[in-house]
Design an enzyme around this catalytic site. Sequence first.
Site, PDB file in Angstrom:
ATOM      1  N   HIS A 121     -15.895 -14.840   9.968  1.00 51.91           N
ATOM      2  CA  HIS A 121     -15.729 -15.789   8.870  1.00 51.91           C
ATOM      3  C   HIS A 121     -14.976 -17.019   9.371  1.00 51.91           C
ATOM      4  CE1 HIS A 121     -14.792 -17.352   4.899  1.00 51.91           C
ATOM      5  NE2 HIS A 121     -13.514 -17.342   5.217  1.00 51.91           N
TER       6      HIS A 121
ATOM      7  N   LYS B  88     -26.258 -25.908   1.502  1.00 58.33           N
ATOM      8  CA  LYS B  88     -24.868 -25.449   1.545  1.00 58.33           C
ATOM      9  C   LYS B  88     -23.969 -26.667   1.382  1.00 58.33           C
ATOM     10  CE  LYS B  88     -21.745 -22.541   4.224  1.00 58.33           C
ATOM     11  NZ  LYS B  88     -21.526 -21.789   5.455  1.00 58.33           N
TER      12      LYS B  88
ATOM     13  N   HIS C 131     -21.629 -21.225  12.708  1.00 57.66           N
ATOM     14  CA  HIS C 131     -20.444 -22.005  13.063  1.00 57.66           C
ATOM     15  C   HIS C 131     -20.281 -22.351  14.539  1.00 57.66           C
ATOM     16  CE1 HIS C 131     -19.144 -21.547   8.979  1.00 57.66           C
ATOM     17  NE2 HIS C 131     -19.257 -20.231   9.071  1.00 57.66           N
TER      18      HIS C 131
END
Length: 147
Positions: free
Chosen positions: A139, A63, A38
């Site tokens: 996350h 993904k 990310h």
Amino acid sequence: QTMAILLLFLVVMIAVPVLGRCPPPDYEIRYQKFLRQHYHRGGMSVKDCNTAMSQRCLNKPCKEMNSFILDATTNQIQDVCDKAGTPLGEGNLRQSTQPFQVVTCKHSGGSSRPPCQYKGSKSTRYIVIGCDADKFPVHFEEGIIPE
């Protein structure tokens, strides 16, 4: 024989970085995995999604969607887990107090096996991340686009 050894050495030196880019499962700590998936240092265009997803090993299988945080330091992102973020709902989610530039790459259909094709979109948003007990992001939940 010396030439054969030199040639073998060169093949290994070239092949290892190319073949060894994707870390094996359970090799990375959760924070390292978060950064690989990310965080994108520097600029990124919406046209860079195919390359970025491949380089980050997010295309085996393809993904469906992934977001990259741009134009920020790892410290700025980590601070969302502390003083630059506010709790959001139950659990370990935190929303940034300042917006970030984000490119979101969405799988544009077809096979779930490489080569994967992605369409990107860029936005400025408050990021929502999950943090571990040591205040490290682990996350990426979503982002909230300011009105």
